[in-house]
Design a protein around this motif. Sequence first.
Motif: not given
Lengths: 294, 348
Positions: A113, A115-116, A262, A277, B118-120, B313
Amino acid sequence: MSRAMPNVPATTDDHALIPMDYTSSKMRIASIVDETSDVKTFRLTFCDEQEGEAFDYRAGQFGLYSVFGAGEATFCIASSPTRKGYMECSVKRAGKVTGELHQCNVGDIVGFRGPYGNWFPIDLMKGKNLVFVGGGIGLAPLRSLIWNCLDLRDQFGEIAIVYGARSVSDLVYKEELETWRQMEDVSTVLTVDPGGETPEWEGEVGFVPTVLEEANPSADNAIVITCGPPIMIKFVMMSLEKLGFGHEGIYTTLENRMKCGIGKCGRCNVGNLYVCKDGPVFSYSQLQELPQEF
Amino acid sequence: MPTNKLYEGVSDWLQSAVETLSAAGMTVIAPTQGEPGVVNLTRVTSAEAIAERYDNTLLPLKGQFFPITETLLEFERCEDGDVEIQTEPLPAPDEVIVLGCRPCDAAAMGTMDKVFQWDYDDVRYRARRDRATLVAFACTTPSPECFCTSVGGSPHGDEGSDVLVFGLGGDDSGGRVLLKVNTDKGRQFIDRLGDRVRPASEGVQPPSPPELARRFDTDAVKAWLDEGFDSDFWQQMALSCLGCGACSFLCPTCHCFDIVDEATWNRGQRRRNWDCCSFSLFTLHASGHNPRPEQFSRCRQRIMHKFKYFPERFGRIACVGCGRCIRACAAGRSLAEVLTEVDARQKG
């Protein structure tokens, strides 16, 4: 807030939330190269062709690879995004998942899984002279970027590669090192730690920072991209300072342990940043602002 | 319809609520007594099972949305070499009513939401959040370890809850109560109770919250943490830490997790389990390098994360002052005492 940092692609808050269920794509092992006694490079292709066609990434990004039953582990993508149709990762045998991966054969199915994460600032690098400094398996993320730049050769200035390993047998991508060495528009310096040479060894003998200083690349209009063991990076930074490189123009990629990739699992945090991130690519000036926990 | 409206519940409102909601097919989760002295949130079908007096549940509310362990996917290696992957379906959308969490635990969900959305967007977390209504019971008698007022909360805080219930008869919820509606979900809950609740009479106000002195100032704590990473304070404060992780597991805002495969022969599951930054293996690299190699650096991370990094954050402190970490610590360590000391150092 220090998280708004220059030169790093935005990774947050500027798009809609991406639904995440942590499922893996199936990838087939297309080929395996034994790089060293404990490093193998796996070429992977998506089992689902459409997924493979839709897959895109940038040099510097990483993914979560899995052997079903052993678990997931984080590795950078070691192939260049300019080479379509497959993806490669280089894995050093070190634990459970990497051990299982090393047992895999061509044709076996693994999970992926990604790309990050962010990527090397290739747009900023255009028109600049590039100095790549790698140590050991740390060449893997650089290799993605090196081929990316070589495939777009006319967009960059001079390219220098300084790479070393503990011994001759620990050098990875040996065939490609030879290819780079023979390229007229790339200056490649290879070295092994003292005691790691063989009678046939034609490269340098000495630690990477020392050899880098001897190679004496010009800091003028240059960007450095470095990756290797933490201790090598520390001394490479000192050498680069001696050579007159500014902190802004030095990039590295951090390899903190990760589980989610993530920004949720809390494992890769360094200060208020998530390596998964806000990284893994950071400039040296960013790293200096962070707590030294990487 | 406006929210923040007050309703009065008659003395058997709780019994009626459990029966009505259960009959309507909803899952009612409420504090029940298991082992002596241990109250936890479990599914109930009758109000008789609900614990009458309790400081707080042993386990935090977060587990209802972010379980201790959960399946992410199942896999099976087939004889032809292929692998079958079955992604775990989302939790059923049946409505869930949490009846009787404490205000601190409800407030903690705001912290969890920040991380998981957040984000994901963590789809299973969101599915569980979306289907749940939080009915918090205001605290009448904070325990000695509680320090919600020091981190911006209150025994009567209504952040995060859809309905906040005030006991008027001295106990928590059993007798006559006042229900304060905070959200649309809360209004739907009130509507379902029918004649067991009615709009509060003119002039009726919630009781005053019990006294709970503020012990430290989070702004001062943050100011000290901003400069205090290299202080020798951390070695001293961490000496007694056993690294057992009880504080994190019981913390309503700790959210670190691990993802592991559990398999027998040719089939198994990929699971997500709670994890903890106090464990030495948490950040250990395969190479042997560990960014946080000593217990003090892990203790420092836990406090820095909650009171400096997380606020930087996500704009809020990752602590609600529930006191569970203090109650659970086998070494008698107290987060409130540590922060009081930090506060004093900043002001000293």
